[in-house]
Design an enzyme around this catalytic site. Structure first.
Site, PDB file in Angstrom:
ATOM      1  CG  ASP A  38       1.308   4.542  -0.171  1.00 45.98           C
ATOM      2  OD1 ASP A  38       1.880   3.631   0.426  1.00 45.98           O
ATOM      3  OD2 ASP A  38       0.080   4.749  -0.099  1.00 45.98           O
TER       4      ASP A  38
ATOM      5  CB  CYS B 293      -0.165   1.121  -1.675  1.00 43.55           C
ATOM      6  SG  CYS B 293      -1.897   1.497  -1.964  1.00 43.55           S
TER       7      CYS B 293
ATOM      8  CG  HIS C 252      -5.510   1.755   1.347  1.00 43.34           C
ATOM      9  ND1 HIS C 252      -4.978   1.998   0.097  1.00 43.34           N
ATOM     10  CD2 HIS C 252      -6.834   1.544   1.138  1.00 43.34           C
ATOM     11  CE1 HIS C 252      -5.927   1.925  -0.822  1.00 43.34           C
ATOM     12  NE2 HIS C 252      -7.057   1.654  -0.215  1.00 43.34           N
TER      13      HIS C 252
END
Length: 244
Positions: free
Chosen positions: A69, A107, A167
């Site tokens: 990331d 992200c 995520h």
């Protein structure tokens, strides 16, 4: 913040089947062939049809994606940056250096586009999951008509694993009651080991193995970055030991 997502996809399965069947891979799941009904009355004379098994095509490559990331081209030494990354340098010197990767500024949308091959708004991921809204394109919930690439690989005979940071699942869906259709192990991955959400404590992480919340490891020197790497290596060793 543990900011590394490792997607291991995959190791082609090679369980015993000497003759590869011709499979129509245009539709997934690949349907089982229709074999004619046996008309033999004596079971001792009956011949079974070949065992149906979907395997990766001959010569299919193993695929390893390591995603870090918040690191642009200006960071790693492989692209002239100040941070020396000898492993990345060795990989870059032996292969291609892509320099037109499309990002979506944050992200989660970038990863969901990478994991599906679709535009981030097609995945309802206009932003990170915690800032989702009720409007189409940004609900934080991947629609059912978008099939993740890992699921396409799995249905084509690959073993798949996801180790690290997930995520891509809406925060309100990460509970024992789900819905679990957007968890990694329901999105094409046989194996998941890691955490949900944007961040966790690398020394005291909130971890899941598959869909099960597991006790946080506590031993001297523990760090999630090392733990996730060990988990990835162990999974690949199991794959090679069982299906070389």
């Amino acid at each position: 913040v543990a900011a590394l997502l490792a997607v291991l996809a995959p190791i082609p399965q090679t369980l015993a089947q000497t003759r590869e069947q011709k499979l129509d891979r245009r539709v997934l799941p690949i349907p089982e062939p229709n074999y004619p009904h046996s008309t033999v009355l004596d079971a001792r004379d009956a011949k079974p049809p070949p065992r149906f098994e979907v395997k990766a095509p001959a010569g299919a490559p193993n695929v390893l994606i390591v995603l870090v990331d918040d690191m642009g081209f200006g960071i790693p030494s492989a692209f002239g940056g100040p941070v020396r990354m000898p492993s990345a340098d060795r990989l870059a010197s032996q292969g291609l250096r892509y320099n037109q990767f499309h990002t979506t500024a944050v992200c989660s949308p970038t990863r969901t586009a990478l994991l599906s091959g679709r535009n981030h708004h097609m995945n309802n991921m206009g932003s990170i999951t915690e800032t989702a809204t009720a409007f189409p394109g940004n609900t934080g919930q991947r629609p059912d008509n978008v099939t993740p690439l890992a699921e396409m690989l799995r249905l084509n005979g690959y073993s798949t694993a996801f180790i690290g940071k997930n995520h891509e699942t809406a925060a309100w869906e990460v509970s024992p009651s789900g819905p679990t259709s957007r968890w990694p192990t329901r999105s094409g991955f046989d194996k998941f080991y890691g955490f949900y959400g944007g961040e966790t404590d690398q020394w005291n992480p909130t971890l899941y193995d598959g869909m099960t919340r597991i006790p946080t490891p506590h031993y001297p020197g523990y760090n999630f970055m090392t733990d996730m790497t060990d988990q990835a290596i162990a999974w690949m060793k199991f794959q090679k030991a069982l299906t070389p």
